[in-house]
Design a protein around this motif. Structure first.
Motif, short mmCIF file in Angstrom:
data_model
loop_
_atom_site.label_atom_id
_atom_site.label_comp_id
_atom_site.label_asym_id
_atom_site.label_seq_id
_atom_site.Cartn_x
_atom_site.Cartn_y
_atom_site.Cartn_z
N ASP A 225 -1.26 -1.42 8.75
CA ASP A 225 -0.37 -2.02 7.75
C ASP A 225 -1.16 -2.96 6.84
O ASP A 225 -2.18 -3.50 7.24
N ASP A 226 -0.67 -3.14 5.63
CA ASP A 226 -1.24 -4.12 4.68
C ASP A 226 -2.74 -3.93 4.53
O ASP A 226 -3.49 -4.91 4.43
N GLU A 282 2.18 1.18 -0.35
CA GLU A 282 3.33 0.30 -0.16
C GLU A 282 3.73 -0.36 -1.49
O GLU A 282 2.87 -0.64 -2.32
#
Ligand code: C2E
Ligand code: MG
Ligand code: MG
Length: 328
Positions: A225-226, A282
């Motif tokens: 993630d991220d 994202e």
């Protein structure tokens, strides 16, 4: 200044820092304990601001500390009182707009303050250890929901992404818990993707690496993630047991209209592909970002352009057969 100088412990050079809180005596204090309490509050503020600094107390700090304390007490009760909800944000195949799955995102409906953002309460939950129970509740709830959708909309490819706090990966019972949830909810392991941060992946401890390997052996997906906000080094990346990178929203923000911004994303996508990983972008908000991401070969996108995170009942409409999300 003295403490910031490296010093030797046997063979090792050791660096330490100090966080200092200061409260001035004299103004309105009746005993020493009150001064110490406020100095303590200022010290915790210094730590929260990134450590290795000095913070002087002022009265709003006490209100903030009391507010956090109250929120922490509320957070403990929120689990029992069922104040959490799971929302679902579609993840979409970039070239076709077909939803392929959802990311589960927790929501807290506070009885007095209304909706509290995860950005506020997740750090608090991590600090207090409540995040373990909270994450596991989200995992169980979301797996049951997606399994129900699979039964209701057969033939629709449907995966589920769940965020896990770094603390989960230190726990000896993590893999058994995931196995139990998959067994109880009858969700296929290959349909579950666990989202973790680069820092977790980089953690060399045997406990963390063992958990990651066992999850992978179960067939569960591991998504970073991220991506881009942590400290990955290239040499580490090739050894990571992950199959997908989620490019952080901050890179997508700077994608359109900046040559450097575009080059950065192009490089991340190319690197991921060379390492055999897929890419999710994202925070996609505009048609222009989507077009560029498709051109760069990004497989999946997620963002307000397609949908905000939705309550389960509203998310279900994305499962109507062959429904492509009308972008824009
Ligand atoms: P994340 O995992 O990176 O989740 C994506 C965040 O970006 C979500 O914020 C989502 O609502 C938001 N987002 C999605 N598309 C867009 C967009 O197009 N534009 C903008 N500006 N934002 C977009 P949210 O729901 O507030 O969650 C924040 C963070 O809290 C998450 O970041 C995740 O790290 C954490 N979190 C959420 N749910 C859980 C959970 O169940 N467990 C744990 N440990 N952490 C969670
Ligand atoms: Mg996430
Ligand atoms: Mg993210």
């Amino acid at each position: 200044a003295d403490l910031s100088r490296p010093f030797r412990l046997g063979q090792h050079e050791v660096h330490i820092s100090a966080s200092i809180g200061v409260a001035a005596s004299g103004v309105g204090y009746s005993d020493a304990e009150e001064v110490l309490r406020d100095a303590d509050i200022a010290m915790y503020r210094a730590k929260a601001l990134g450590k290795a600094r000095c913070v002087v107390f002022d009265p709003p700090m006490r209100e903030r500390a009391l507010g956090l304390l109250a929120l922490e007490a509320d957070l403990r009760r929120a689990v029992e009182r069922g104040e959490f909800r799971v929302h679902y944000q579609p993840i979409v195949a970039a070239p076709t707009g077909q939803p392929v799955g959802f990311e589960a995102l927790v929501r807290w409906q506070h009885p007095v303050h209304g909706a509290v953002s995860p950005a506020e309460f997740i750090p608090l939950a991590e600090e207090t250890g409540l995040v373990i129970e909270l994450d596991r509740w989200v995992l169980r709830t979301a797996c049951a929901q997606v399994a129900a959708w699979q039964a209701q909309f057969p033939g629709h490819p449907l995966s589920l992404n769940v965020n896990l706090s770094s603390q989960q990966f230190l726990r000896a019972d993590l893999v058994t818990y995931v196995e139990d949830v998959l067994y109880e909810t009858r969700l296929g392991a290959e349909n579950l993707h666990l989202e973790l941060t680069e820092t977790v992946m980089m953690n060399a401890s045997a406990a963390v690496q063992g958990n990651l390997a066992r999850l992978k052996a179960l067939g569960v997906g591991l998504h970073i993630d991220d991506f881009g906000t942590g400290y990955s080094s290239l040499s580490y990346l090739q050894h990571l047991p992950s199959d997908t990178l989620k490019i952080d929203r901050s890179f997508i923000d700077r994608l359109v209209g900046s040559r450097e911004g575009e080059e950065l994303v192009r490089t991340i996508v190319r690197m991921a592909h060379n390492l055999g990983m897929k890419v999710v972008a994202e925070g996609v908000e505009t048609e222009a970002q989507l077009e560029l991401l498709v051109a760069l070969g990004c497989e999946y996108v997620q963002g307000y352009l397609f949908s905000r995170p939705l309550a389960a009942a509203d998310a279900a409409r994305f499962m109507a057969p062959s429904q492509a999300l009308a972008a824009g």
